[in-house]
Write an enzyme that holds these catalytic residues in place. Structure first.
Site, PDB file in Angstrom:
ATOM      1  N   GLY A   7       0.837  -1.195   0.000  1.00 17.39           N
ATOM      2  CA  GLY A   7       0.000   0.000   0.000  1.00 17.39           C
ATOM      3  C   GLY A   7       0.868   1.239   0.000  1.00 17.39           C
ATOM      4  CE1 TYR A   8      -0.636   4.603  -4.864  1.00 19.31           C
ATOM      5  CE2 TYR A   8      -0.340   2.225  -4.965  1.00 19.31           C
ATOM      6  CZ  TYR A   8      -0.955   3.375  -5.424  1.00 19.31           C
ATOM      7  OH  TYR A   8      -1.879   3.290  -6.424  1.00 19.31           O
ATOM      8  CB  SER A  10      -6.467   5.200   1.394  1.00 19.52           C
ATOM      9  OG  SER A  10      -6.819   4.135   0.536  1.00 19.52           O
ATOM     10  CD  GLU A  85      -7.571   1.020  -3.820  1.00 17.70           C
ATOM     11  OE1 GLU A  85      -7.344   1.949  -4.598  1.00 17.70           O
ATOM     12  OE2 GLU A  85      -7.593   1.166  -2.576  1.00 17.70           O
TER      13      GLU A  85
HETATM   14  C1  SIN Z   1      -3.021   2.392  -2.071  1.00 18.10           C
HETATM   15  O1  SIN Z   1      -3.276   2.939  -0.997  1.00 18.10           O
HETATM   16  O2  SIN Z   1      -2.082   1.559  -2.136  1.00 18.10           O
HETATM   17  C2  SIN Z   1      -3.826   2.620  -3.306  1.00 18.10           C
HETATM   18  C3  SIN Z   1      -4.285   4.014  -3.494  1.00 18.10           C
HETATM   19  C4  SIN Z   1      -5.290   4.467  -2.477  1.00 18.10           C
HETATM   20  O3  SIN Z   1      -6.275   3.744  -2.239  1.00 18.10           O
HETATM   21  O4  SIN Z   1      -5.107   5.542  -1.895  1.00 18.10           O
END
Ligand code: SIN
Length: 170
Positions: A7-8, A10, A85
């Protein structure tokens, strides 16, 4: 066999998935950018917000977190994340680096250029101005940015793009 999810955005500060371990992880050659439109979380189809995607960039690195999902929870977790997503993101396998485990082969969700909700690059000021007035079913777009910025700061992770947009919003 468990599944690793990187995850990067949220997913770092609101994973909401049944993980049994989590580590800081780095995706080398990638950068997170607010280049993806959000019709379903931080905006609406009429007034999309701006959320993160991963963009390939030479010389850059994106620090996030990997989460270990036990085998028994993999299919329900994938169904949950596919739904969460769904607005332009695709599953992609990525090799990320961790201090604890070395290289981990992880699944991540990336919104590729030219997907239906893609917005692309803009100046930091334009991105911040756009985010400031956007909101959707998951809350305000500003909260999305500041929650991530707080989580990165708590982990001592530097990200110039996130810091710049957060400073303009605060
Ligand atoms: C993530 O968090 O990895 C995907 C992008 C998001 O949902 O902000």
């Amino acid at each position: 066999m468990s599944l690793w999810v990187f995850g990067y955005g949220s997913i770092i500060w609101r994973p909401n998935i049944p993980y049994i371990a989590a580590y800081r992880a780095t995706a080398v050659g990638w950068s997170r950018r607010f280049w993806q439109g959000s019709h379903d979380h931080r905006g609406t189809p009429e007034a999309p917000g701006r959320v993160l995607t991963l963009v390939p960039m030479n010389g850059e690195r994106c620090e996030g977190r990997v989460f270990e999902i036990p085998e028994s929870e993999i299919s329900s977790t994938l169904a949950l994340l596919d739904h969460r997503e769904k607005n332009g993101y695709e599953r992609q396998q990525l090799r990320v680096e961790t201090a604890e485990l070395g290289i981990v082969d992880a699944l991540t969700y990336i919104a590729p250029e030219h997907n239906e909700a893609w917005l692309g690059d803009a100046s930091a000021q334009m991105i911040a101005d756009h985010i400031r007035v956007s909101s959707g079913p998951s809350g305000s777009n500003t909260d999305y940015v500041l929650s991530l910025h707080d989580a990165l700061e708590a982990d001592d992770i530097q990200d110039a793009h996130i810091a710049q947009i957060a400073a303009l919003l605060r």
